[in-house]
Design an enzyme around this catalytic site. Structure first.
Site, PDB file in Angstrom:
ATOM      1  N   ASP A  13       0.818  -1.228   0.000  1.00 25.78           N
ATOM      2  CA  ASP A  13       0.000   0.000   0.000  1.00 25.78           C
ATOM      3  C   ASP A  13       0.845   1.269   0.000  1.00 25.78           C
ATOM      4  OD1 ASP A  13      -2.266  -1.726   0.296  1.00 25.78           O
ATOM      5  OD2 ASP A  13      -1.799  -1.857   2.429  1.00 25.78           O
ATOM      6  N   LYS A  16       2.298   2.008  -5.102  1.00 23.37           N
ATOM      7  CA  LYS A  16       3.002   1.460  -6.271  1.00 23.37           C
ATOM      8  C   LYS A  16       2.226   1.686  -7.564  1.00 23.37           C
ATOM      9  CE  LYS A  16       3.134  -2.678  -4.499  1.00 23.37           C
ATOM     10  NZ  LYS A  16       2.736  -2.401  -3.110  1.00 23.37           N
ATOM     11  N   GLY A  40      -3.981  -4.152  -4.211  1.00 25.25           N
ATOM     12  CA  GLY A  40      -4.913  -3.047  -4.449  1.00 25.25           C
ATOM     13  C   GLY A  40      -4.141  -1.862  -4.978  1.00 25.25           C
ATOM     14  N   HIS A  41      -4.223  -1.640  -6.275  1.00 24.18           N
ATOM     15  CA  HIS A  41      -3.507  -0.516  -6.872  1.00 24.18           C
ATOM     16  C   HIS A  41      -4.519   0.545  -7.306  1.00 24.18           C
ATOM     17  CE1 HIS A  41       0.200  -3.201  -7.958  1.00 24.18           C
ATOM     18  NE2 HIS A  41       0.045  -3.014  -6.672  1.00 24.18           N
ATOM     19  N   GLN A 221       2.141  -6.273  -3.442  1.00 27.82           N
ATOM     20  CA  GLN A 221       2.513  -6.405  -2.026  1.00 27.82           C
ATOM     21  C   GLN A 221       3.864  -5.692  -1.806  1.00 27.82           C
ATOM     22  OE1 GLN A 221       1.335  -9.659  -3.552  1.00 27.82           O
ATOM     23  NE2 GLN A 221      -0.576  -8.644  -3.130  1.00 27.82           N
ATOM     24  N   SER A 409       5.947  11.678  -4.739  1.00 36.63           N
ATOM     25  CA  SER A 409       4.520  11.807  -5.032  1.00 36.63           C
ATOM     26  C   SER A 409       3.923  12.684  -3.941  1.00 36.63           C
ATOM     27  CB  SER A 409       3.886  10.419  -5.039  1.00 36.63           C
ATOM     28  OG  SER A 409       2.495  10.545  -4.896  1.00 36.63           O
TER      29      SER A 409
HETATM   30  P1  IMP Z   1      -2.719 -12.822   1.602  1.00 39.31           P
HETATM   31  O1  IMP Z   1      -1.776 -12.283   0.572  1.00 39.31           O
HETATM   32  O2  IMP Z   1      -4.154 -12.506   1.309  1.00 39.31           O
HETATM   33  O3  IMP Z   1      -2.483 -14.260   1.895  1.00 39.31           O
HETATM   34  O4  IMP Z   1      -2.413 -12.040   2.986  1.00 39.31           O
HETATM   35  C1  IMP Z   1      -1.184 -12.227   3.689  1.00 39.31           C
HETATM   36  C2  IMP Z   1      -0.710 -10.928   4.308  1.00 39.31           C
HETATM   37  O5  IMP Z   1      -0.336 -10.024   3.281  1.00 39.31           O
HETATM   38  C3  IMP Z   1      -1.772 -10.192   5.123  1.00 39.31           C
HETATM   39  O6  IMP Z   1      -1.138  -9.508   6.195  1.00 39.31           O
HETATM   40  C4  IMP Z   1      -2.331  -9.181   4.148  1.00 39.31           C
HETATM   41  O7  IMP Z   1      -2.906  -8.070   4.793  1.00 39.31           O
HETATM   42  C5  IMP Z   1      -1.062  -8.808   3.398  1.00 39.31           C
HETATM   43  N1  IMP Z   1      -1.317  -8.312   2.047  1.00 39.31           N
HETATM   44  C6  IMP Z   1      -1.611  -9.026   0.942  1.00 39.31           C
HETATM   45  N2  IMP Z   1      -1.739  -8.227  -0.122  1.00 39.31           N
HETATM   46  C7  IMP Z   1      -1.507  -6.977   0.310  1.00 39.31           C
HETATM   47  C8  IMP Z   1      -1.460  -5.703  -0.329  1.00 39.31           C
HETATM   48  O8  IMP Z   1      -1.636  -5.560  -1.544  1.00 39.31           O
HETATM   49  N3  IMP Z   1      -1.186  -4.638   0.463  1.00 39.31           N
HETATM   50  C9  IMP Z   1      -0.949  -4.773   1.807  1.00 39.31           C
HETATM   51  N4  IMP Z   1      -0.953  -5.925   2.438  1.00 39.31           N
HETATM   52  C10 IMP Z   1      -1.235  -7.026   1.696  1.00 39.31           C
END
Ligand code: IMP
Length: 420
Positions: A13, A16, A40-41, A221, A409
């Site tokens: 978050d 990116k 989430g972009h 991520q 940014s």
């Molecule tokens: P999963 O990827 O859904 O298995 O989640 C594993 C961990 O990664 C959790 O703590 C999620 O909150 C975190 N996570 C997964 N995708 C994102 C992202 O795009 N942004 C922030 N945290 C993420």
């Protein structure tokens, strides 16, 4: 030819999507190499806000976009996101978007298992999108890949065995089980249409190299959530570091080029896991409110804290980061004092490099303090216009990380990004 890779340098978050969208201007191919619809972009351009989870950000600027082998693809999420983006006037077709033939599918039983496990005290705080179980299937050699859909008879036979595995687990957690014919019907309805987009990612990357195309690799991520190098077990299930560009696309030669690590001027984290510079006070709440720190995928409130240089330096090495993009400095505009975590204290011992051998929950942050700039930097797009104390904050980051800050940014819009 130019090759750039963008990775998150914190816990995700960081903004990116916005940096990738900005860099897209100079790219011909945009390639997503890991993760799934857990990402989430958000991209804001010409007054429109686009929310992407699975589609590469290149689709917004009309660049050829590729979902590579290292990505896990939820078919329903793919078509829903495609429809939503198309409703905003963007055209997405096999002409400008491909999905690797060897990409793993995320199917309903993955989501059911993810949700079932997250009810226990050992939960990770996942996005509940089935990402972990889908990657487990890949390693467990059970995965159904896109190319497998060319032979549905074999898929049906394999599903029987796959569901022995899943149903046993789900039953043991008092959850509903799955019938083969239902999953097969789901696959026929939602996953088979993905075949229209099937390509060889290796061939595309190889050809792009030979034809001297510029490529932008889009990470999702962040390094601190990497399955091998992050704050395990509170991580996602894929490799998020830049080295994954080769493996995730099946192009075996090391892919060099600039690696841009995106970091916020502070830190956030969603889900469980240690967060040394976390602010559990009013300052944390102010950052959360002003920064609108709520998850794009799950809507969860993000945990907020000061910039953590110990973690950032670790991410720079592990992520292969050659330059930094700093986002959301404007959220700190009104602060009297800005802190940077420069060390960890654990039982009287001080660490300046991230220690993997101690319990990070027991660590106390050591802060360096800087005076705030106390003026609005929102939307500023030249270095010269920035207040002195803001510039000093950036110089401090460069000094402490020994890495140039190349991009800033200062707001959510595409126009609010600039190269220093
Ligand atoms: P999963 O990827 O859904 O298995 O989640 C594993 C961990 O990664 C959790 O703590 C999620 O909150 C975190 N996570 C997964 N995708 C994102 C992202 O795009 N942004 C922030 N945290 C993420």
């Amino acid at each position: 030819m130019s090759i750039k890779t963008v990775v998150g340098a914190q816990w995700g978050d960081e903004g990116k999507g916005k940096i990738i969208d900005w860099l897209c201007e100079d790219a011909e191919h945009v390639i997503r190499f890991q993760g799934g619809n857990n990402a989430g972009h958000t991209i804001v351009s010409e007054g429109k806000t686009y929310k992407l989870s699975l589609l590469p950000s290149g689709v917004i600027s009309g660049k050829y976009s590729l979902i590579a082998s290292g990505v896990v693809v939820n078919p329903q999420a793919f078509f829903n996101e495609k429809a939503s983006i198309e409703s905003q006037g963007i055209v997405i077709s096999p002409e400008n978007l491909g999905i690797a033939e060897t990409a793993t599918l995320v199917l309903p039983y993955h989501i059911a298992l993810d949700k079932a496990r997250e009810q226990y005290s050992t939960k990770i705080g996942t996005t509940l999108k089935g990402i972990g179980p889908a990657y487990e299937d890949r390693v467990g050699r059970r995965a159904i890949r896109l190319v497998d859909l060319l032979d549905l008879e074999t898929v049906e036979a394999r599903l029987e065995n796959i569901l022995f595995h899943y149903n046993a687990l789900l039953q043991s957690m008092n959850q509903e089980t799955f019938a083969t014919h239902d999953v097969l019907a789901y696959i026929k309805e939602h996953a088979v249409p993905l075949l229209d987009y099937m390509v060889s990612d290796t061939e595309i990357v190889e050809k792009a190299f030979f034809d001297d195309k510029s490529i932008l690799f889009e990470g999702a991520q962040a390094v601190m959530l990497d399955i091998n190098h992050g704050t395990y077990p509170y991580v996602t299930s894929s490799n998020t570091v830049s080295a994954q560009t080769s493996i995730g696309t099946g192009y075996g030669y090391p892919i060099a080029g600039n690696v841009i690590g995106v970091a916020k001027a502070y830190c956030t984290r969603v889900g469980e896991g240690p967060f040394v510079s976390e602010l559990l006070d009013e300052t944390g709440d102010i950052i959360c409110q002003k920064g609108q720190e709520y998850g794009t995928v799950t809507g969860r409130k993000r945990r907020c804290g000061w910039l953590d240089i110990v973690a950032l330096n670790y991410a720079i090495v592990k992520g292969g980061i050659t330059e930094l993009a700093i986002t959301k400095g404007d959220i700190l505009d009104e602060m009297d004092e800005i802190k940077i975590c420069v060390g960890y204290k654990h039982h009287e011992k001080v660490y300046t490099k991230l220690p993997l051998t101690i319990d990070l929950y027991e660590v106390e942050p050591i802060y360096q303090s800087l005076p705030g700039w106390k003026s609005s930097t929102f939307g500023i797009t030249t270095w010269d216009q920035l207040p002195k104390n803001y510039k000093d904050f950036i110089y401090m980051i460069e000094e402490l990380t020994k890495t140039p800050v190349s991009y800033l940014s200062t707001g959510p819009d595409r126009e609010h990004t600039f190269k220093i």
